[in-house]
Scaffold this motif. Structure first.
Motif, PDB file in Angstrom:
ATOM      1  N   VAL A 102       5.192  -5.686 -11.207  1.00 47.35           N
ATOM      2  CA  VAL A 102       4.447  -7.396 -11.167  1.00 47.35           C
ATOM      3  C   VAL A 102       4.531  -7.808 -12.826  1.00 47.35           C
ATOM      4  O   VAL A 102       4.884  -8.725 -12.930  1.00 47.35           O
ATOM      5  N   GLY A 103       4.197  -6.831 -13.799  1.00 44.46           N
ATOM      6  CA  GLY A 103       3.836  -7.291 -15.097  1.00 44.46           C
ATOM      7  C   GLY A 103       5.345  -7.536 -15.703  1.00 44.46           C
ATOM      8  O   GLY A 103       5.146  -8.518 -16.530  1.00 44.46           O
ATOM      9  N   LYS A 104       6.523  -6.862 -15.246  1.00 44.75           N
ATOM     10  CA  LYS A 104       7.759  -7.385 -15.555  1.00 44.75           C
ATOM     11  C   LYS A 104       8.039  -9.052 -15.272  1.00 44.75           C
ATOM     12  O   LYS A 104       8.904  -9.722 -15.794  1.00 44.75           O
ATOM     13  N   HIS A 105       7.512  -9.406 -14.259  1.00 45.87           N
ATOM     14  CA  HIS A 105       7.526 -10.800 -13.631  1.00 45.87           C
ATOM     15  C   HIS A 105       6.688 -11.559 -13.957  1.00 45.87           C
ATOM     16  O   HIS A 105       6.587 -12.613 -13.252  1.00 45.87           O
ATOM     17  N   ALA A 106       5.920 -11.504 -15.015  1.00 45.76           N
ATOM     18  CA  ALA A 106       4.822 -12.562 -15.278  1.00 45.76           C
ATOM     19  C   ALA A 106       5.598 -13.758 -15.906  1.00 45.76           C
ATOM     20  O   ALA A 106       6.731 -13.642 -16.519  1.00 45.76           O
ATOM     21  N   ASP A 163       0.711  -1.320  -0.042  1.00 48.14           N
ATOM     22  CA  ASP A 163      -0.226   0.185   0.023  1.00 48.14           C
ATOM     23  C   ASP A 163       0.904   1.178   0.112  1.00 48.14           C
ATOM     24  O   ASP A 163       0.311   2.470  -0.222  1.00 48.14           O
ATOM     25  N   ASP A 164       2.082   1.051   0.213  1.00 49.26           N
ATOM     26  CA  ASP A 164       3.011   2.274   0.306  1.00 49.26           C
ATOM     27  C   ASP A 164       3.775   2.635  -0.916  1.00 49.26           C
ATOM     28  O   ASP A 164       4.341   3.555  -1.275  1.00 49.26           O
ATOM     29  N   ILE A 165       3.243   1.633  -2.021  1.00 48.56           N
ATOM     30  CA  ILE A 165       3.939   1.918  -3.336  1.00 48.56           C
ATOM     31  C   ILE A 165       3.074   2.410  -4.020  1.00 48.56           C
ATOM     32  O   ILE A 165       1.827   1.754  -4.226  1.00 48.56           O
ATOM     33  N   GLU A 166       3.220   3.236  -5.235  1.00 45.58           N
ATOM     34  CA  GLU A 166       2.183   3.712  -6.113  1.00 45.58           C
ATOM     35  C   GLU A 166       1.622   2.672  -6.902  1.00 45.58           C
ATOM     36  O   GLU A 166       2.162   1.774  -7.250  1.00 45.58           O
ATOM     37  N   THR A 167       0.426   2.659  -7.108  1.00 49.29           N
ATOM     38  CA  THR A 167      -0.315   1.649  -7.575  1.00 49.29           C
ATOM     39  C   THR A 167       0.323   1.163  -9.046  1.00 49.29           C
ATOM     40  O   THR A 167       0.603   0.019  -9.346  1.00 49.29           O
ATOM     41  N   GLY A 168       0.579   2.322  -9.814  1.00 50.56           N
ATOM     42  CA  GLY A 168       1.275   2.145 -11.255  1.00 50.56           C
ATOM     43  C   GLY A 168       2.217   1.593 -11.235  1.00 50.56           C
ATOM     44  O   GLY A 168       2.943   0.763 -12.048  1.00 50.56           O
ATOM     45  N   GLU A 169       3.344   1.717 -10.456  1.00 46.80           N
ATOM     46  CA  GLU A 169       4.763   1.236 -10.263  1.00 46.80           C
ATOM     47  C   GLU A 169       4.457  -0.215  -9.669  1.00 46.80           C
ATOM     48  O   GLU A 169       5.118  -1.053 -10.214  1.00 46.80           O
ATOM     49  N   PHE A 170       3.680  -0.510  -8.723  1.00 42.62           N
ATOM     50  CA  PHE A 170       3.680  -1.752  -8.258  1.00 42.62           C
ATOM     51  C   PHE A 170       3.053  -2.711  -9.423  1.00 42.62           C
ATOM     52  O   PHE A 170       3.823  -3.955  -9.520  1.00 42.62           O
TER      53      PHE A 170
END
Length: 60
Positions: free
Chosen positions: A54-58, A43-50
Motif C-alpha cells: 500500500v505504501g508503495k502506491h501512495a 486477511d491472507d496477506i501478512e499485515t506488514g507485507e500488505f
C-alpha cells in the motif's frame, strides 16, 4: 464462492479509505495478484507485507 480480483479491490479500497492518505488501488491490487499468484483476501496477506505494498502506491 470464488474470491475475485473485484473482491480484492473492494477490500483494498475499504482498507485504504480507513487510513490516512490517497492510494492507487488498481496498482495495489495488481501487485498483490502478482506477488500472491492470484487474488487472495487481504486477511491472507501478512499485515506488514500488505501495508508495504500500500505504501508503495501512495499518491499524495
Amino acid at each position: 464462492m470464488t474470491f475475485t480480483s473485484r473482491d480484492l479491490r473492494d477490500q483494498v479500497a475499504r482498507a485504504t479509505d480507513a487510513s490516512d492518505g490517497e492510494y492507487d488501488v488498481p496498482a495495489i491490487v495488481a501487485e498483490i495478484i502478482e506477488r500472491q499468484g492470484g487474488a487472495v483476501p487481504v486477511d491472507d496477506i501478512e499485515t506488514g507485507e500488505f501495508w508495504e505494498i500500500v505504501g508503495k502506491h501512495a499518491t499524495d
